[in-house]
Design a protein around this motif. Structure first.
Motif, PDB file in Angstrom:
ATOM      1  N   GLY A   1       0.392 -34.385  65.744  1.00 43.22           N
ATOM      2  CA  GLY A   1       0.475 -33.887  67.123  1.00 43.22           C
ATOM      3  C   GLY A   1       1.680 -33.026  67.436  1.00 43.22           C
ATOM      4  N   THR A   2       2.447 -32.601  66.423  1.00 45.35           N
ATOM      5  CA  THR A   2       3.695 -31.892  66.747  1.00 45.35           C
ATOM      6  C   THR A   2       3.548 -30.374  66.691  1.00 45.35           C
ATOM      7  N   ASP A   3       3.261 -29.865  65.511  1.00 43.23           N
ATOM      8  CA  ASP A   3       3.339 -28.414  65.345  1.00 43.23           C
ATOM      9  C   ASP A   3       1.945 -27.816  65.195  1.00 43.23           C
TER      10      ASP A   3
ATOM     11  N   SER B   1       6.769 -30.359  60.496  1.00 43.40           N
ATOM     12  CA  SER B   1       7.065 -29.293  61.436  1.00 43.40           C
ATOM     13  C   SER B   1       8.535 -28.966  61.166  1.00 43.40           C
ATOM     14  N   HIS B   2       8.975 -27.687  61.067  1.00 39.46           N
ATOM     15  CA  HIS B   2       8.193 -26.540  61.497  1.00 39.46           C
ATOM     16  C   HIS B   2       7.994 -25.601  60.325  1.00 39.46           C
ATOM     17  N   PHE B   3       6.727 -25.353  59.993  1.00 38.86           N
ATOM     18  CA  PHE B   3       6.409 -24.382  58.967  1.00 38.86           C
ATOM     19  C   PHE B   3       6.455 -22.982  59.605  1.00 38.86           C
TER      20      PHE B   3
ATOM     21  N   PRO C   1      15.714 -33.218  58.725  1.00 40.51           N
ATOM     22  CA  PRO C   1      15.606 -31.868  59.287  1.00 40.51           C
ATOM     23  C   PRO C   1      14.344 -31.713  60.131  1.00 40.51           C
ATOM     24  N   HIS C   2      14.364 -30.771  61.036  1.00 39.08           N
ATOM     25  CA  HIS C   2      13.194 -30.562  61.894  1.00 39.08           C
ATOM     26  C   HIS C   2      12.683 -29.129  61.838  1.00 39.08           C
ATOM     27  N   ASP C   3      13.534 -28.182  61.493  1.00 40.94           N
ATOM     28  CA  ASP C   3      13.120 -26.778  61.490  1.00 40.94           C
ATOM     29  C   ASP C   3      13.776 -26.086  60.298  1.00 40.94           C
TER      30      ASP C   3
ATOM     31  N   LEU D   1      16.985 -28.860  66.695  1.00 41.50           N
ATOM     32  CA  LEU D   1      15.538 -29.085  66.746  1.00 41.50           C
ATOM     33  C   LEU D   1      14.818 -27.771  66.431  1.00 41.50           C
ATOM     34  N   HIS D   2      15.097 -26.734  67.231  1.00 41.22           N
ATOM     35  CA  HIS D   2      14.262 -25.536  67.096  1.00 41.22           C
ATOM     36  C   HIS D   2      15.069 -24.249  67.054  1.00 41.22           C
ATOM     37  N   LEU D   3      14.705 -23.426  66.101  1.00 40.47           N
ATOM     38  CA  LEU D   3      15.275 -22.083  66.000  1.00 40.47           C
ATOM     39  C   LEU D   3      14.368 -21.101  66.730  1.00 40.47           C
TER      40      LEU D   3
ATOM     41  N   ALA E   1       3.751 -30.747  72.853  1.00 37.63           N
ATOM     42  CA  ALA E   1       4.783 -30.395  71.879  1.00 37.63           C
ATOM     43  C   ALA E   1       4.784 -28.869  71.690  1.00 37.63           C
ATOM     44  N   HIS E   2       4.265 -28.384  70.561  1.00 39.13           N
ATOM     45  CA  HIS E   2       4.459 -26.970  70.228  1.00 39.13           C
ATOM     46  C   HIS E   2       3.208 -26.131  70.441  1.00 39.13           C
ATOM     47  N   ALA E   3       3.443 -24.830  70.576  1.00 40.02           N
ATOM     48  CA  ALA E   3       2.356 -23.920  70.929  1.00 40.02           C
ATOM     49  C   ALA E   3       2.409 -22.677  70.054  1.00 40.02           C
TER      50      ALA E   3
HETATM   51 FE   LIG Z   1       9.578 -29.468  67.049  1.00 42.32          FE
END
Ligand SMILES: [Fe+2]
Length: 494
Positions: free
Chosen positions: A135-137, A183-185, A231-233, A295-297, A479-481
């Motif tokens: 359900g994330t990415d 996540s995140h590819f 790591p997340h991203d 978290l996010h770049l 989450a992500h879009a």
């Molecule tokens: Fe994320």
């Protein structure tokens, strides 16, 4: 058309958990619905918008085992498909192995991220105890949407139009074993390649991989790290990827005893591993930065001798919650509070000649979920779109646009009681420059049990949505879009 595809009885409702209530209350229905049955509430749907806005998120069905966390719930994708000034909305749960098992059992079988010790069966994710909620990415690669969860899970493929679950990717998911992808590819829209990583508690602590445009796993490399990380991203430029070894990870003494105690090691520098796109472990060049979590770049790119990485830094990622009560949700809320985490837009410059890192803050306002025009991913970009975060709660209550060339920004705040989702950029047909297009989001209004798709002119997000289209029912925050131009499906076999 306004068809109910499936309606479920949600046994997770009725608790006092803030992430199962209000703006986060899961929806119970899968829909397929189109305009004009869906009302256009304001403006007109742009005729030069052709593609699909898709948003992943957690939409739990069953009463949770232990305390529910907003990253735990069953994955559900919501999509708004635009063509010729019309919109079709669909939402579908992703039928993962774990989801199907829980549906068959009629109850939760796996605990969430907070209470892995309550697991009675092997699960998924780096902890090995969670449901594979996927359900994330979400991104689209080789004509299929790919969804996965933040703790690593099998990459599930969806039909990007119907959202039907097609199962784990048959050509390369098996090669990754139970590590899956995290996540995140990243997608390079110019080459069609997808870069990804996964991580775990045993050696190799990190793997890095590349899937080419023909959907073949062409590169998979274990990366040496000093210990298990979280790591997340990752960053991606034209020639490199940037791997994260950040000093927020489980206390290693406790982890050896099977306890998961997340800790920010304030005296340990962040490390960033720059690896050529098809590079090996020995090719990684490590750069140090101030202790932080990310978290996010938004984007990364090459400029002269430098690799530049931009995104949202957190310099206090594990806030002190010792004074807060253990019972209830105050600690969880504090640990998710991006204001307490000191989150803000930031830039890192890694000099490949000198080995030095330079850093600078780009903002002092708290925003997250950064997005750029997908065609500029990995290349120098000028514009970034982020979301404002509510203090004390994981809620997005506005959008912000950054012009990195002039330093100017634009802001738009939601009406009271309304919250938005991550908002990707969608180029208009025949777009002439980087921000020639739209920014799309789903906005919900919990008090009135309604939700809508809001479309902004990307050049003027401060003026508010140029079009608002109702959704058939309330949908929770997510989450992500991702924005998939319909042209990306050309030549893809049905
Ligand atoms: Fe994320």
């Amino acid at each position: 058309m306004r068809d109910i595809i499936q309606k479920k009885s949600l046994t997770c409702l009725g608790s006092d958990n803030p992430y199962l209530n209000g703006a986060w209350e899961p929806c119970d229905t899968e829909w397929t619905a189109s305009t004009p049955a869906l009302k256009v509430l304001a403006g007109e749907i742009p005729r030069d918008l052709h593609g699909v806005y898709m948003r992943n998120g957690h939409n739990q069905v069953h009463a949770p085992i232990g305390k529910y966390h907003p990253f735990d719930g069953d994955g559900m994708v919501h999509a708004a498909c635009f063509e010729n000034g019309q919109m079709t909305y669909r939402n579908r749960w992703t039928r993962t192995t774990g989801y199907l098992a829980e549906q068959a059992a009629g109850e939760s079988l796996w605990p969430g991220i907070i209470e892995p010790r309550k697991a009675v069966r092997r699960g998924w994710g780096s902890i090995g105890a969670m449901k594979d909620n996927a359900g994330t990415d979400i991104i689209v690669h080789a004509g299929r949407a790919i969804v996965a969860m933040s703790q690593c899970s099998e990459p599930y493929r969806l039909d990007p139009i119907t959202l039907d679950t097609l199962g784990p990717d048959p050509s390369w998911a098996r090669a990754l074993g139970d590590r899956g992808i995290c996540s995140h590819f990243q997608i390079d829209e110019h080459t069609g390649e997808m870069m990804f990583f996964n991580y775990g508690e045993k050696v190799p602590y990190l793997n890095y991989g590349v899937v080419n445009a023909r959907n073949e796993l062409v590169h998979y490399e274990p990366i040496e790290l000093p210990g298990a990380r979280w790591p997340h991203d990752m960053g991606m430029t034209q020639n490199y990827c940037i791997l994260h070894d950040l000093p927020m990870f489980f206390d290693q003494v406790a982890l050896a005893k099977g306890q998961h105690r997340l800790k920010f090691h304030r005296d340990v520098p962040a490390r960033f591993g720059i690896i050529p796109r098809r590079g090996r472990n020995q090719d990684v060049r490590w750069f140090e930065g101030q202790p932080c979590y990310i978290l996010h770049l938004s984007n990364s790119y090459e400029q002269g001798d430098e690799v530049v990485m931009e995104g949202c830094i957190q310099t206090n990622p594990v806030p002190d919650v010792s004074v807060l009560p253990k019972d209830g949700y105050a600690r969880m809320n504090a640990l998710l509070d991006m204001h307490r985490q000191e989150t803000r837009m930031h830039r890192w410059r890694f000099n490949l000649k000198t080995g030095q890192t330079r850093e600078e803050d780009l903002d002092d306002e708290v925003t997250e979920f950064p997005m750029v025009n997908g065609r500029y991913k990995g290349r120098p970009n000028r514009y970034v779109y982020t979301a404002y975060m509510v203090e004390g709660f994981w809620l997005l209550d506005g959008l912000k646009k950054y012009d990195m060339q002039t330093g100017k920004t634009q802001s738009w705040r939601c009406p009271p009681g309304c919250y938005v989702s991550e908002a990707p950029f969608a180029p208009r047909i025949g777009a002439k420059d980087e921000d020639d297009g739209y920014v799309l989001t789903f906005m919900n209004d919990a008090a009135h049990r309604r939700a809508e798709c809001a479309i902004f002119d990307a050049k003027h997000i401060d003026k508010g949505p140029v079009c608002r289209v109702e959704l058939p029912g309330f949908i929770p925050l997510g989450a992500h879009a991702y924005w998939m131009p319909m042209s990306d499906l050309k030549g893809v076999a049905a």
